[in-house]
Design an enzyme around this catalytic site. Structure first.
Site, short mmCIF file in Angstrom:
data_model
loop_
_atom_site.label_atom_id
_atom_site.label_comp_id
_atom_site.label_asym_id
_atom_site.label_seq_id
_atom_site.Cartn_x
_atom_site.Cartn_y
_atom_site.Cartn_z
CG ASP A 174 -1.85 1.07 1.01
OD1 ASP A 174 -1.92 1.88 0.24
OD2 ASP A 174 -2.74 0.92 2.04
CG ASP A 210 -4.09 4.13 -2.37
OD1 ASP A 210 -3.28 3.33 -1.98
OD2 ASP A 210 -5.15 4.32 -2.04
#
EC number: 3.4.23.-
Length: 583
Positions: free
Chosen positions: A223, A431
């Site tokens: 992430d 992201d």
């Protein structure tokens, strides 16, 4: 009367040939070569007066050779000045062209080989790089077999023995830093991982945590939008999913105290007040979908393979998550936690960089095809020296995410609005924790309107398919098997970065296969969603679906973001003779 040697040279007509050879584009470090030849119209032998006292072991003085060269060039310049000027002009143009294409190589020519090798050795001793391959999500049995065969090269019955050998003799970080440059440069690192955009909706890697005698592998969702790495733990656990592995068991002496700097870093954006006298550091992280993780900070050893195959270990601060709520629990059926890769000081790459183990550079490459492989890496060694498109990284003191500025956005030839300042400049956030891409409301509405044209072709909306908000089926009711069947009906989306003048701007092209998926019903669905309630509502969130098929690098040292098209099979800078992926 025979003419003397000087008269012969005056009568000869001298010709010259200069050959400039540039190195191959994929290996500019080989340097350029320049060869010069002189030819005459007559075959007069070159007569050299014999030495009075010849000495077979005598080595000619380099100065004499230089004088000989200057004499030949002087003769040539007196006889053919136009030819000399022409050759000089061609040479200068060639050197200028080479310098513009390979500026780094030209800079290397200015230092001696010894100095260059010495500098390279120093740099390699200072930092290393880690690579984490990314594979398509497999069923549990297949995944276990691939771990044994590809990462360890062993059959099932040798798995326990191989794990013992791997953990008993780890290389300390200090030892790694003192390892010879050659061994670091020639090593590789492979961690079996899994994931995809659909149906799993995540990518994860596998990292070994704990002491050598009781270490445990954990699958962590990669992430780039998260700062904290955390693992589900038994502290005891209040609300945890089953996870891919057993819960992490923290030790009391490993807990991070509230007075430590990392605790202040994590709690700075939390609603709860910081407690300096507390014996532990509590954290609570809420994600965009309003799910959250709650726990305490702890410290343990993370084991990371270097290029040479040795195992480095470093004490890393991470979260011990004992209470997870919301949609996050669904992803924790396949993983054990989150691997935070943002710019924050507590992220894994930042911690490794602060110890001098790596340069603070993160890269990932997710393959486009469903069965594709890929990798993530930490460190600068695997950043391509050419072929990358680089743009400035936006600095936001309130957010440690990777962002860039966008000046225009279009679908095909039609412009899409930017919800940034005065609607003229927008932001893009990279992201990997988001499966899909999110557009601000106005741009999303305009895109949906533009996509109505596909319904007039061979597609029609299918509201019964709840895979994503917008899906189409074939008018023939024949299910689609791949995106190659439908991408011809859609147009690319272009993000223009920098100047609004196209000639001096940078572009990120999102092809139809980078924003569409094929659902289980055989329909094609739009992988771009309404981002009105995501982040600040005005930022473009670039998720996994739109980053596949690209190598994307976040250079925190030079504060830039770069990308290039790639099949993501293996890093370009890894020697093809070194096994990286199998099968």
């Amino acid at each position: 009367m025979e003419p003397d040697l000087h008269d012969q040279q005056q009568q000869q007509r001298v010709h010259s040939v200069v050959i400039i050879t540039l190195p191959p584009s994929d290996d500019p470090s080989q340097g350029k070569t320049i060869s010069a030849f002189t030819l005459t119209d007559h075959d007069y032998p070159l007569e050299i007066p014999p030495e009075d006292n010849p000495n077979p072991s005598f080595q000619p003085d380099p100065l004499h050779r230089n004088q000989q060269s200057r004499l030949l060039f002087s003769d040539l310049s007196m006889n053919s000045p136009r030819l000399v000027l022409g050759l000089l002009g061609i040479s200068l143009l060639a050197v200028a062209f080479y310098a513009s294409v390979f500026p780094n190589s030209v800079q290397m020519f200015r230092v001696s080989p010894d100095e260059r090798n010495r500098d390279d050795d120093d740099n390699l001793r200072e930092t290393a790089s880690f690579v984490f391959p990314v594979y398509h999500k497999l069923r549990a049995r297949e995944f276990h077999e691939r771990i044994l065969e590809e990462d360890l090269g062993l059959e099932n019955e040798n798995f326990v023995e191989s794990m013992d050998l791997e953990l008993v003799n780890p290389v300390k970080v200090n030892d790694v830093l003192s390892t010879s440059a050659g061994s670091i440069d020639s090593s590789t690192t492979i961690f079996p991982v899994g994931g995809n955009v659909y149906p799993d909706g995540l990518y994860y890697t596998r990292i070994l945590v704990g002491k050598p005698e009781d270490g445990q592998y954990y699958h962590l969702d990669i992430d780039t939008g998260s700062e904290l790495t955390w693992i589900q733990c038994d502290a005891p656990c209040t609300s945890c999913a089953k996870g891919a592995n057993q819960l992490y068991k923290p030790r009391k002496d490993n807990l991070v105290r509230s007075s430590e700097a990392f605790c202040v870093e994590v709690q700075r954006n939390q609603l709860t007040e910081h407690c300096e006298n507390c014996h532990q550091c509590d954290y609570e992280i809420e994600y965009a979908d309003h799910s959250y993780s709650m726990g305490v900070l702890t410290k343990d050893k993370f084991h990371l393979k270097l290029h040479n195959g040795s195992l480095a270990e470093s004490d890393i601060v991470f979260g011990c998550g004992y209470d997870q709520q919301g949609l996050l629990l669904n992803t924790l059926l396949k993983t054990d936690g989150i691997l935070g890769l943002s710019r924050a000081k507590i992220s894994l790459p930042s911690q490794l960089a602060s110890r001098g183990i790596i340069s603070n550079v993160v890269g990932h490459c997710l393959a486009s095809d469903l069965n594709g492989e890929g990798y993530i890496f930490m460190g600068s060694d695997l950043v391509p020296s050419h072929g990358m498109t680089w743009v400035p990284m936006l600095h936001d003191s309130r957010l440690d995410a990777y962002q860039m500025q966008v000046t225009k956005m279009s679908y095909g030839q039609g412009m899409l609005s930017l919800d940034g300042e005065n609607g003229r400049v927008g932001k893009v956030l990279f992201d990997t924790g988001s499966s899909y891409t999110y557009f601000p409301n106005q741009a999303y509405s305009q895109l949906v309107t533009s996509l109505q044209e596909v319904s007039g072709l061979e597609l029609t909306r299918d509201d019964s398919d709840e895979t994503l908000p917008i899906c189409w089926r074939a008018k023939t009711n024949f299910p689609f098997s791949s995106l190659s069947d439908v991408k011809k009906f859609f147009r690319p989306i272009t993000l223009q970065i920098g100047s609004k003048w196209l000639i001096i701007s940078r572009k990120l092209l999102i092809q139809p296969e980078d924003y569409l998926i094929i659902s289980n019903k055989g329909n094609v669905c739009l992988g771009i969603l309404d981002g009105s309630s995501v982040h600040d509502g005005s930022t473009i969130i670039l998720g996994d679906i739109s980053m596949r098929g690209h190598l994307i690098v976040y250079d925190n040292v030079k504060r830039r973001i770069g990308w290039m098209k790639s099949d993501c099979v293996r890093p370009r800078e890894i020697d093809h003779n070194v096994p990286f992926f199998q099968g």
